[in-house]
Design a protein around this motif. Sequence first.
Motif, short mmCIF file in Angstrom:
data_model
loop_
_atom_site.label_atom_id
_atom_site.label_comp_id
_atom_site.label_asym_id
_atom_site.label_seq_id
_atom_site.Cartn_x
_atom_site.Cartn_y
_atom_site.Cartn_z
N TYR A 26 -4.35 -5.42 -13.64
CA TYR A 26 -3.74 -5.66 -12.09
C TYR A 26 -4.43 -6.54 -11.39
O TYR A 26 -4.02 -6.48 -10.20
CB TYR A 26 -3.45 -4.29 -11.70
N ALA A 27 -4.96 -7.55 -11.92
CA ALA A 27 -5.85 -8.25 -10.84
C ALA A 27 -4.87 -9.10 -10.05
O ALA A 27 -5.30 -9.23 -8.93
CB ALA A 27 -6.83 -9.25 -11.77
N ASP A 28 -3.78 -9.55 -10.51
CA ASP A 28 -3.05 -10.38 -9.77
C ASP A 28 -1.93 -9.58 -8.89
O ASP A 28 -1.53 -10.25 -7.82
CB ASP A 28 -1.80 -11.06 -10.86
N LEU A 29 -1.95 -8.26 -8.91
CA LEU A 29 -1.36 -7.39 -7.83
C LEU A 29 -2.21 -6.96 -6.82
O LEU A 29 -1.80 -6.47 -5.72
CB LEU A 29 -0.78 -6.07 -8.61
N LEU A 30 -3.69 -6.99 -6.82
CA LEU A 30 -4.44 -6.49 -5.86
C LEU A 30 -4.50 -7.36 -4.71
O LEU A 30 -4.58 -8.49 -4.65
CB LEU A 30 -5.71 -6.22 -6.46
N ASP A 31 -4.48 -6.78 -3.29
CA ASP A 31 -4.80 -7.42 -2.24
C ASP A 31 -6.13 -7.64 -1.75
O ASP A 31 -6.95 -7.02 -2.61
CB ASP A 31 -3.64 -6.69 -0.89
N PRO A 32 -6.41 -8.25 -0.98
CA PRO A 32 -7.84 -8.81 -0.60
C PRO A 32 -8.72 -7.44 -0.27
O PRO A 32 -9.92 -7.38 -0.73
CB PRO A 32 -7.89 -9.58 0.54
N ASP A 33 -8.17 -6.74 0.37
CA ASP A 33 -9.00 -5.15 0.49
C ASP A 33 -9.15 -4.51 -0.71
O ASP A 33 -10.33 -3.91 -0.92
CB ASP A 33 -8.04 -4.20 1.65
N LEU A 155 -12.92 9.57 5.74
CA LEU A 155 -12.61 8.27 4.95
C LEU A 155 -11.51 7.58 5.52
O LEU A 155 -10.67 7.86 6.10
CB LEU A 155 -11.87 9.05 3.64
N THR A 156 -11.84 6.04 5.30
CA THR A 156 -10.93 4.94 6.07
C THR A 156 -10.29 4.47 4.86
O THR A 156 -9.38 3.68 4.90
CB THR A 156 -11.82 4.05 6.79
N VAL A 157 -10.39 4.63 3.51
CA VAL A 157 -10.22 3.93 2.35
C VAL A 157 -9.23 4.92 1.52
O VAL A 157 -8.80 4.63 0.31
CB VAL A 157 -11.33 3.49 1.45
N MET A 158 -8.96 6.29 2.08
CA MET A 158 -8.07 7.07 1.27
C MET A 158 -6.54 6.52 0.90
O MET A 158 -6.24 6.32 -0.23
CB MET A 158 -7.58 8.54 2.01
N ASP A 159 -5.96 5.77 1.83
CA ASP A 159 -4.73 4.97 1.42
C ASP A 159 -4.88 3.89 0.49
O ASP A 159 -4.02 3.87 -0.42
CB ASP A 159 -4.28 4.56 2.79
N LEU A 160 -6.02 3.19 0.69
CA LEU A 160 -6.57 2.28 -0.37
C LEU A 160 -6.58 2.89 -1.79
O LEU A 160 -6.18 2.51 -2.90
CB LEU A 160 -7.75 1.42 -0.20
N CYS A 161 -7.31 3.91 -2.05
CA CYS A 161 -7.66 4.42 -3.21
C CYS A 161 -6.34 5.13 -3.78
O CYS A 161 -6.05 5.46 -5.08
CB CYS A 161 -8.71 5.80 -2.99
N ASP A 162 -5.10 5.67 -2.87
CA ASP A 162 -3.95 6.13 -3.27
C ASP A 162 -3.18 4.78 -3.84
O ASP A 162 -2.43 5.30 -4.71
CB ASP A 162 -3.18 6.73 -2.07
N ARG A 163 -3.21 3.68 -3.38
CA ARG A 163 -2.65 2.80 -3.65
C ARG A 163 -3.30 2.12 -5.38
O ARG A 163 -2.47 2.08 -6.18
CB ARG A 163 -2.84 1.44 -3.02
N LEU A 164 -4.63 2.34 -5.52
CA LEU A 164 -5.22 1.97 -6.83
C LEU A 164 -4.60 3.16 -7.78
O LEU A 164 -4.33 3.01 -8.87
CB LEU A 164 -6.68 2.18 -6.54
N ARG A 165 -4.65 4.36 -7.12
CA ARG A 165 -3.93 5.75 -8.06
C ARG A 165 -2.66 5.37 -8.43
O ARG A 165 -2.23 5.45 -9.69
CB ARG A 165 -4.12 7.02 -7.56
N LEU A 166 -1.72 4.73 -7.49
CA LEU A 166 -0.33 4.28 -7.87
C LEU A 166 -0.15 3.40 -9.13
O LEU A 166 0.46 3.45 -9.77
CB LEU A 166 0.19 3.81 -6.59
N MET A 167 -1.19 2.29 -8.69
CA MET A 167 -1.03 1.25 -9.88
C MET A 167 -1.55 1.70 -11.21
O MET A 167 -1.06 1.15 -12.23
CB MET A 167 -1.71 0.04 -9.27
#
Length: 548
Positions: A26-33, A155-167
Amino acid sequence: MANPLDDPLYYLHNFRQVLLWLGQRYADLLDPDEQHFIQHFDSLPQASQALLVRMVMRKGMHFRASKLNYVEVGCTHAATAPLVQLGWVDEHSPLTFETLFALLQKGEVLAVFKPWIEQPKANKADWLEALAAQFTELRSFTQWCPQTTDTLYSLTVMDLCDRLRLMFFGNLHQDWSEFVLADLGIYTYEKVEFCAESRGLRSRDDVHGYLFLHGCQQAFEAGLALDEVLAHIATLHTDNPWLEKRRAKLLFQIGQYCERSAELDLAEQIYRQCAYPGARSRLIRVLERREDYAQAMALACTAQQAPESAAEQQHLLRVLPRLRRKLGEPALPKTKPRPVTRLDLALAPPDELMSVEYCVQAHLSEPDAPVHYVENGLINSLFGLLCWEAIFAPLPGSFFHPFQRGPADLHSEDFHQRRAALFAACFEQLRDERYKATIRQRYADKWGIQSPFVFWNLLSDELLEQALACLPAEHLRYWFERLLLDIRANRAGMPDLIQFWPAEKTYRMIEVKGPGDRLQDNQLRWLEFCGEYQMPVTVCYVRWAEPA
């Protein structure tokens, strides 16, 4: 063989596996964060990695240091320092009073807010409303509780980790516990080859679209005004058919809620723009409830020309005569349902924990004519075993992570069409005895592996052998073909019991109805189907005999 959970860092290894998988696929789907997170995670000390993953896998996003005690992590404060430096954990996050209240124990709330508590001996929950009305500002944990020696990490990265879990999973209902359940052997999954196109989400827009609809679902369930929710849903623009189906399902759920709430104007508006299966039937119902019989009749006649499913056809057979009466039109000749063999039993009342189906099973079962309580499990299982290769074929868009119970497109309109040649090859085996060997071999080779069709807790050597001996291949083919016509609808509603006569190689299915129970629509459809193909089926009506 060593248990993976014997390693105290098993959860960290699993998380690293996800990051590696995402980096490769999923490298092409990942945003900068997200790219920054994956790159910098590996550079963290192992203790910091472990603590972060521990927090990500727990509920919530606020954690008191006194509650973060892990032997493999060591000193919590030392492990947290690099996370704070990266901004992934915040020590001074502003909290609402409600959030703080959930983090404190009763004695702590009393110690800090005693002057404002009128009934100190009441339950903690009884204080919340009154205190929250007095403390409406945002403060950090230490500002709320200046005497505490504890630290709060947010945690400030919970939403980010949820996006990773979604992908990774392609959904948000699966979580990190999937790894643990697999490691423990509780769930075992079929190993499927993943092709380059096998991704649950194909573009960044798909990620945003899924999260957008998830937010709309949460807003609806939280009670946000329906007109606001619907207006929000309408702003989604996507060319992804899968997301369109998710949108249609959400609209259908909102339409049903409006029906139950008697908001019929809004229900009609929703169903008119909803493509989810069943929406047309619901719209006919709504029009009838609003006494708009002419529109209801026109729509029902249109549906009658090309019913979308057996369920809709069954609904039309009920609603059309009623609408004709209300419009003053002459009644059409009634089509009599096929006669079904009936069995009436008067049985002694059972123990409280014994269902009526088990009572009938015990009453009818004989050594040379055993009865099994199978409901939907047997036919689905035989289908799943015979057609295992077709179901788990690694087609693009079907499998995209190692924890799938079945293909992602199982309920898609083209599920059968995409695998037509594979299913045809499976069904070809029903023309001779090959299907029996295939089913037996799959039963042995695939035992316990998750499947959308196979009920492992139901199957046994005895049941399997009796079924293969007594069920004609022709009947199996009819059942299996019907399953493929509409998997979502037709995998349920089958008769409760099956009785075999191994010596004669015959059988009968038995639908059981206890006192006051009646046949459901999907059961009626199966009974009609069995009658059409002359399959032996009986409806058993039970009443409880009066004590002597």
